[in-house]
Design a protein around this motif. Sequence first.
Motif, PDB file in Angstrom:
ATOM      1  N   THR A 132      42.355  51.178  34.839  1.00 33.80           N
ATOM      2  CA  THR A 132      43.499  51.366  35.739  1.00 33.80           C
ATOM      3  C   THR A 132      43.541  50.276  36.799  1.00 33.80           C
ATOM      4  N   ARG A 133      42.368  49.627  37.012  1.00 34.93           N
ATOM      5  CA  ARG A 133      42.307  48.484  37.924  1.00 34.93           C
ATOM      6  C   ARG A 133      41.541  47.356  37.249  1.00 34.93           C
ATOM      7  N   LEU A 134      42.060  46.143  37.420  1.00 34.88           N
ATOM      8  CA  LEU A 134      41.462  44.977  36.792  1.00 34.88           C
ATOM      9  C   LEU A 134      41.440  43.823  37.779  1.00 34.88           C
ATOM     10  N   VAL A 135      40.298  43.130  37.859  1.00 40.03           N
ATOM     11  CA  VAL A 135      40.168  41.915  38.659  1.00 40.03           C
ATOM     12  C   VAL A 135      39.857  40.756  37.726  1.00 40.03           C
ATOM     13  N   ILE A 136      40.574  39.643  37.871  1.00 40.66           N
ATOM     14  CA  ILE A 136      40.287  38.415  37.136  1.00 40.66           C
ATOM     15  C   ILE A 136      39.885  37.353  38.149  1.00 40.66           C
ATOM     16  N   ASP A 137      38.631  36.900  38.069  1.00 41.28           N
ATOM     17  CA  ASP A 137      38.051  35.988  39.049  1.00 41.28           C
ATOM     18  C   ASP A 137      37.477  34.772  38.316  1.00 41.28           C
ATOM     19  N   SER A 138      38.089  33.588  38.331  1.00 47.52           N
ATOM     20  CA  SER A 138      39.274  33.310  39.118  1.00 47.52           C
ATOM     21  C   SER A 138      40.239  32.482  38.261  1.00 47.52           C
ATOM     22  N   LEU A 139      41.446  32.305  38.785  1.00 41.88           N
ATOM     23  CA  LEU A 139      42.465  31.571  38.051  1.00 41.88           C
ATOM     24  C   LEU A 139      42.136  30.091  37.943  1.00 41.88           C
ATOM     25  N   SER A 140      41.336  29.581  38.845  1.00 44.87           N
ATOM     26  CA  SER A 140      40.985  28.164  38.783  1.00 44.87           C
ATOM     27  C   SER A 140      40.241  27.838  37.494  1.00 44.87           C
ATOM     28  N   GLU A 141      39.447  28.785  36.984  1.00 41.48           N
ATOM     29  CA  GLU A 141      38.734  28.564  35.729  1.00 41.48           C
ATOM     30  C   GLU A 141      39.706  28.557  34.557  1.00 41.48           C
ATOM     31  N   LEU A 142      40.692  29.452  34.584  1.00 39.16           N
ATOM     32  CA  LEU A 142      41.715  29.440  33.532  1.00 39.16           C
ATOM     33  C   LEU A 142      42.519  28.155  33.583  1.00 39.16           C
ATOM     34  N   ARG A 143      42.760  27.678  34.787  1.00 37.35           N
ATOM     35  CA  ARG A 143      43.528  26.440  34.959  1.00 37.35           C
ATOM     36  C   ARG A 143      42.777  25.257  34.340  1.00 37.35           C
ATOM     37  N   LEU A 144      41.448  25.254  34.450  1.00 35.56           N
ATOM     38  CA  LEU A 144      40.651  24.178  33.880  1.00 35.56           C
ATOM     39  C   LEU A 144      40.649  24.222  32.352  1.00 35.56           C
ATOM     40  N   LEU A 145      40.773  25.405  31.787  1.00 38.26           N
ATOM     41  CA  LEU A 145      40.771  25.544  30.339  1.00 38.26           C
ATOM     42  C   LEU A 145      42.086  25.106  29.709  1.00 38.26           C
ATOM     43  N   ARG A 151      51.357  24.800  30.049  1.00 38.95           N
ATOM     44  CA  ARG A 151      50.707  25.745  29.155  1.00 38.95           C
ATOM     45  C   ARG A 151      50.015  26.854  29.944  1.00 38.95           C
ATOM     46  N   TYR A 152      49.385  26.458  31.010  1.00 40.70           N
ATOM     47  CA  TYR A 152      48.698  27.428  31.871  1.00 40.70           C
ATOM     48  C   TYR A 152      49.678  28.482  32.392  1.00 40.70           C
ATOM     49  N   ARG A 153      50.834  28.044  32.843  1.00 45.23           N
ATOM     50  CA  ARG A 153      51.821  28.975  33.395  1.00 45.23           C
ATOM     51  C   ARG A 153      52.424  29.856  32.306  1.00 45.23           C
ATOM     52  N   ARG A 154      52.637  29.279  31.108  1.00 45.39           N
ATOM     53  CA  ARG A 154      53.161  30.096  30.006  1.00 45.39           C
ATOM     54  C   ARG A 154      52.199  31.211  29.648  1.00 45.39           C
ATOM     55  N   GLN A 155      50.895  30.899  29.683  1.00 44.89           N
ATOM     56  CA  GLN A 155      49.904  31.917  29.356  1.00 44.89           C
ATOM     57  C   GLN A 155      49.860  33.011  30.428  1.00 44.89           C
ATOM     58  N   LEU A 156      50.037  32.618  31.679  1.00 47.17           N
ATOM     59  CA  LEU A 156      50.078  33.618  32.742  1.00 47.17           C
ATOM     60  C   LEU A 156      51.290  34.520  32.603  1.00 47.17           C
ATOM     61  N   LEU A 157      52.432  33.939  32.226  1.00 47.21           N
ATOM     62  CA  LEU A 157      53.623  34.756  31.982  1.00 47.21           C
ATOM     63  C   LEU A 157      53.394  35.718  30.824  1.00 47.21           C
ATOM     64  N   ALA A 158      52.720  35.227  29.776  1.00 45.73           N
ATOM     65  CA  ALA A 158      52.409  36.105  28.647  1.00 45.73           C
ATOM     66  C   ALA A 158      51.479  37.229  29.084  1.00 45.73           C
ATOM     67  N   LEU A 159      50.528  36.901  29.962  1.00 46.67           N
ATOM     68  CA  LEU A 159      49.617  37.921  30.471  1.00 46.67           C
ATOM     69  C   LEU A 159      50.367  38.963  31.292  1.00 46.67           C
ATOM     70  N   LYS A 160      51.318  38.507  32.088  1.00 51.22           N
ATOM     71  CA  LYS A 160      52.108  39.443  32.874  1.00 51.22           C
ATOM     72  C   LYS A 160      52.913  40.364  31.963  1.00 51.22           C
ATOM     73  N   GLN A 161      53.502  39.815  30.905  1.00 55.77           N
ATOM     74  CA  GLN A 161      54.262  40.630  29.964  1.00 55.77           C
ATOM     75  C   GLN A 161      53.364  41.655  29.281  1.00 55.77           C
ATOM     76  N   PHE A 162      52.113  41.261  29.027  1.00 58.41           N
ATOM     77  CA  PHE A 162      51.172  42.178  28.401  1.00 58.41           C
ATOM     78  C   PHE A 162      50.943  43.409  29.275  1.00 58.41           C
ATOM     79  N   PHE A 163      50.856  43.204  30.589  1.00 55.58           N
ATOM     80  CA  PHE A 163      50.594  44.321  31.500  1.00 55.58           C
ATOM     81  C   PHE A 163      51.844  45.129  31.817  1.00 55.58           C
ATOM     82  N   ALA A 164      53.024  44.606  31.493  1.00 52.44           N
ATOM     83  CA  ALA A 164      54.262  45.332  31.785  1.00 52.44           C
ATOM     84  C   ALA A 164      54.272  46.666  31.054  1.00 52.44           C
TER      85      ALA A 164
END
Length: 498
Positions: A132-145, A151-164
């Motif tokens: 019910t609660r999720l923490v992702i620490d941190s976005l800077s690591e995802l940005r490096l990948l 591409r990074y922003r598209r994946q974040l949008l996809a992640l947001k859609q997943f949680f919708a």
Amino acid sequence: MLTAIADLPPRIDTGVQGLNDILSGGLPSGQMYLLEGIPGTGKTTVALQFIRTAIKAGEAALYVTLSESKRELEASARSHGWKNEDLSIAEFIPEEASLSPDQQYTVFHPSEVELAFTIQKLTELIEERKPTRLVIDSLSELRLLAADTMRYRRQLLALKQFFAGRDTTVLLLDDRSAEGSDMQLQSIAHGVFRLDKVPQSYGATRRQIEILKLRGSSFREGFHDYTIETGGVRIYPRLIANEHESTFPTERAKSGIPSLDSMFGGGINRGSSTLLIGPTGVGKSTLAMQFAYAAAKRGDRAIVYAFDEVLRTARERAEDLGLAVGEEIKRGTLSMSQVDPAELSPGEFIWQIKSDVEEKDTRILVIDSLNGFLNAMTGERDLLLQLHELIAFLNQKGVITFIILTQHGLVGNMHTEIDVSYLADTVVLLRYFEAEGEIRQVISVLKQRIGRHERTLREFKFGEGGLEVGGPLKEFRGVLTGIPDSINPALNATTRPE
């Protein structure tokens, strides 16, 4: 309108003291939030508090870490006195840093450390755990990948859609290491919170939080001071006086010295502020202590916040004047607090006062002195506005506030660094003057917004019986110049050298 209100998501407890107040009750559930701040601002601590609150309530919660190891997170939790047994941590680390496969958290190997695949594994883990609660620490690591920013922003949008549509409240941490301001990232999130460190030339670093956005929900704007203590992050919401209106009986507080009380028309009005202004050593602190001690003896709680003087000296001076402050301190009707402004932010100090008034029903409050407060807070933004809100809050709570301000100079022309007389309901002037070969002291009430007051000048002194206030000084003129003339010519002849 009623339907829209009913459709609002319920608010959840953040677990951070003071944050729920700023957020008007907590975070709207089931949304994605961004918590950003440079290293050392307390992001991980806030995230752990967020997760632990869910666990305490019996909810499923998950902390996904890409930057710190599980061991580091557990050490951070132990430093706050928290137990680690219930923490659910998914650790994304390279293979050479991984622990044995029987660990109770997830390890992803180098072949899996690629942005799209990492997010795929993350979504699978969420489907399995259903937190019910999720923490992702941190976005800077995802940005490096990511191969590139788009591409990074598209994946974040996809992640947001997943949680919708899922009942998961997501907290994304970002250390603001990306160049420039990532406004698109902020637009993706339902709410954005920023933690900042405010360096000082001397003393402890100040920290502030600002809510940049909280979509479709009210919140308290502006900067709010916070501290990182053993036990977690504690936020001191900016004080808004209009939120604390209350009713109280109209009455006057007396000092126990009839001649002094008559100068104020019978005492000082409850729910008012009094500024005691004059040179150093003239008796401002003693005058304020007289009112505080008299209130304590009546059973009304009083507190003195001392910036400039150590408590031992203040107590000894009061005892020498016949004020048995030690007895009232033991009784709990009087409190004296030493303030170290180099370690205290304005927001924390104001919140201490607010808590003392609301939780302990304090009736008399002394700030001794405003000079110490102002000098220690050099460079603080809008300090006078904070002081204005504090005084307004205390007035609405029926508290009698004494603010001591020391002027520069000793005799004659005086000046102050800052004019705060407009903030006070009553202004009391204390001065030295020379007469008959002595340095004497005079007191006068310059202003009082409520009720009549004397416009006389009265001499006062400290005797064996305590503070003594005499009758009006009618035999002199020019007393406030410091070197008055006697109206009686014969007196002039006897007091002036030939």
